[in-house]
Design an enzyme around this catalytic site. Structure first.
Site, mmCIF file in Angstrom:
data_model
loop_
_atom_site.group_PDB
_atom_site.id
_atom_site.type_symbol
_atom_site.label_atom_id
_atom_site.label_comp_id
_atom_site.label_asym_id
_atom_site.label_seq_id
_atom_site.Cartn_x
_atom_site.Cartn_y
_atom_site.Cartn_z
ATOM 1 N N SER A 36 1.729 0.314 -6.795
ATOM 2 C CA SER A 36 2.947 1.012 -7.230
ATOM 3 C C SER A 36 3.054 0.886 -8.742
ATOM 4 C CB SER A 36 4.154 0.322 -6.580
ATOM 5 O OG SER A 36 5.366 0.783 -7.128
ATOM 6 N N TYR B 239 9.488 -7.295 -4.473
ATOM 7 C CA TYR B 239 8.635 -6.110 -4.240
ATOM 8 C C TYR B 239 7.588 -6.024 -5.352
ATOM 9 C CZ TYR B 239 7.271 -1.198 -3.573
ATOM 10 O OH TYR B 239 6.553 -0.035 -3.377
HETATM 11 P P1 NDP Z 1 7.219 4.963 4.445
HETATM 12 O O1 NDP Z 1 8.400 4.121 4.782
HETATM 13 O O2 NDP Z 1 7.271 6.433 4.731
HETATM 14 O O3 NDP Z 1 5.898 4.390 5.147
HETATM 15 C C1 NDP Z 1 5.651 3.024 5.260
HETATM 16 C C2 NDP Z 1 4.569 2.840 6.310
HETATM 17 O O4 NDP Z 1 4.231 1.461 6.379
HETATM 18 C C3 NDP Z 1 5.011 3.284 7.699
HETATM 19 O O5 NDP Z 1 3.987 4.056 8.278
HETATM 20 C C4 NDP Z 1 5.182 1.974 8.452
HETATM 21 O O6 NDP Z 1 4.795 2.143 9.811
HETATM 22 C C5 NDP Z 1 4.181 1.082 7.739
HETATM 23 N N1 NDP Z 1 4.483 -0.333 7.877
HETATM 24 C C6 NDP Z 1 5.508 -1.047 7.335
HETATM 25 N N2 NDP Z 1 5.439 -2.319 7.718
HETATM 26 C C7 NDP Z 1 4.350 -2.423 8.527
HETATM 27 C C8 NDP Z 1 3.756 -3.477 9.255
HETATM 28 N N3 NDP Z 1 4.266 -4.723 9.252
HETATM 29 N N4 NDP Z 1 2.646 -3.221 9.986
HETATM 30 C C9 NDP Z 1 2.114 -1.982 10.021
HETATM 31 N N5 NDP Z 1 2.631 -0.941 9.358
HETATM 32 C C10 NDP Z 1 3.744 -1.167 8.636
HETATM 33 O O7 NDP Z 1 6.949 4.718 2.893
HETATM 34 P P2 NDP Z 1 5.806 5.234 1.890
HETATM 35 O O8 NDP Z 1 4.903 6.200 2.519
HETATM 36 O O9 NDP Z 1 6.500 5.602 0.660
HETATM 37 O O10 NDP Z 1 5.052 3.847 1.614
HETATM 38 C C11 NDP Z 1 3.669 3.672 1.764
HETATM 39 C C12 NDP Z 1 3.170 2.734 0.689
HETATM 40 O O11 NDP Z 1 3.354 3.349 -0.579
HETATM 41 C C13 NDP Z 1 3.897 1.390 0.610
HETATM 42 O O12 NDP Z 1 2.958 0.360 0.398
HETATM 43 C C14 NDP Z 1 4.789 1.541 -0.620
HETATM 44 O O13 NDP Z 1 5.077 0.316 -1.224
HETATM 45 C C15 NDP Z 1 3.916 2.426 -1.473
HETATM 46 N N6 NDP Z 1 4.618 3.141 -2.523
HETATM 47 C C16 NDP Z 1 5.565 4.087 -2.229
HETATM 48 C C17 NDP Z 1 6.243 4.722 -3.252
HETATM 49 C C18 NDP Z 1 7.334 5.717 -2.987
HETATM 50 O O14 NDP Z 1 8.095 6.031 -3.925
HETATM 51 N N7 NDP Z 1 7.470 6.278 -1.786
HETATM 52 C C19 NDP Z 1 5.944 4.442 -4.662
HETATM 53 C C20 NDP Z 1 4.919 3.455 -4.861
HETATM 54 C C21 NDP Z 1 4.282 2.835 -3.828
HETATM 55 P P3 NDP Z 1 5.558 1.558 11.094
HETATM 56 O O15 NDP Z 1 6.990 1.336 10.721
HETATM 57 O O16 NDP Z 1 5.362 2.616 12.145
HETATM 58 O O17 NDP Z 1 4.806 0.312 11.396
#
Ligand code: NDP
Length: 241
Positions: free
Chosen positions: A137, A150
């Site tokens: 990020s 975070y």
């Molecule tokens: P979402 O909330 O849309 O997606 C997060 C994903 O992570 C979900 O598919 C969720 O799946 C999964 N997840 C969370 N915890 C777990 C776990 N313990 N085990 C398995 N899967 C898990 O957010 P984003 O798509 O935005 O986030 C994806 C990545 O991008 C993250 O690492 C975030 O930090 C990073 N990011 C996002 C930004 C943004 O602005 N959106 C900016 C910078 C980085 P489920 O709940 O089904 O398990």
């Protein structure tokens, strides 16, 4: 690595950047293994994508589930060529004991989850040349009030990735992807109500779509093996910090 069809494992494939990456890589001809906790979502996506896509319910904080997932990827898809460590959660808020469970959850999913998933899949990635994509990020290079833990997880991902890059070259290319605000449900999980409302406002105005991050990941992976793009920092053009 197979000669023609490569297999990509994507964690957090049930939503946002992970789901968009699964679609982009499937469109590029990858067989994809979709990992997340919400099985209904990933199984529907696997069905939509076809071409041998599989869905595996797996929590990245549970090593046994990741080992079971790796066994399935080996047996059913012949092993992983690409691992996208994307699963994560962003539980922002003023630093306080009230949020100590949030801190543990972020460290266990964002940082330790990526580390565990990588050590479990490492032999598969090594077998013939692989790619490791770690979703960090802008918060892996900056910090501000209320995002400390975070940011700590993402700074951790950055340091660990650079170390791994040196250890694993040239067989495995390691790439850090560092997005700014992307239009996904990421802020909806914030437990501190005031912080959630404030962050949600900036996400309501988000211009960058998860598909645009996925395109960059697909571009990185499509480079010839002698070229490694190790780091991509990408923000909405009007994002200051
Ligand atoms: P979402 O909330 O849309 O997606 C997060 C994903 O992570 C979900 O598919 C969720 O799946 C999964 N997840 C969370 N915890 C777990 C776990 N313990 N085990 C398995 N899967 C898990 O957010 P984003 O798509 O935005 O986030 C994806 C990545 O991008 C993250 O690492 C975030 O930090 C990073 N990011 C996002 C930004 C943004 O602005 N959106 C900016 C910078 C980085 P489920 O709940 O089904 O398990």
């Amino acid at each position: 690595m197979t000669d023609t069809i490569r297999t990509a494992v994507i964690t957090g494939a049930s939503s946002g950047i992970g789901a968009a990456t699964a679609k982009a890589l499937a469109a590029d001809g990858y067989r994809v293994a979709l990992l997340a906790r919400r099985y209904d979502r990933i199984s529907a996506l696997a069905e939509e994508l076809g071409n041998g896509a599989i869905a595996i319910a797996a929590d990245v904080t549970d090593r046994d589930q990741i080992v079971a997932a790796a066994d399935r990827v080996q047996d059913e898809l012949g092993g992983a060529d690409v691992l996208v460590n994307n699963a994560g959660t962003m539980l922002l808020g003023p630093f306080s004991s009230e949020r100590r469970e949030d801190y543990r959850a972020m460290v266990e999913a964002n940082l330790l989850g990526a580390i565990t998933t990588t050590e479990v899949f490492l032999d598969q990635l090594k077998a013939g040349g692989g790619d490791l994509i770690n979703i960090s990020s802008v918060a892996g290079r900056t910090a501000r009030a209320t995002n400390g833990v975070y940011a700590a997880t993402k700074w951790g991902i950055n340091g660990w990735s650079e170390s791994l890059r040196q250890e694993l070259l040239p067989d495995i290319r390691v790439t850090l992807i560092e997005p700014g605000v992307v239009d996904t449900p990421l802020p909806t999980h914030i437990t501190d109500e005031a912080t959630r409302d404030a962050v949600q406002k900036s996400y309501d105005a988000a211009t960058v779509k998860p598909e645009e991050i996925a395109e960059v990941i697909a571009f990185v992976l499509a480079r010839p093996r002698h070229l490694a793009i190790n780091e991509v920092l990408l923000r909405p053009a009007d994002q200051l910090g």
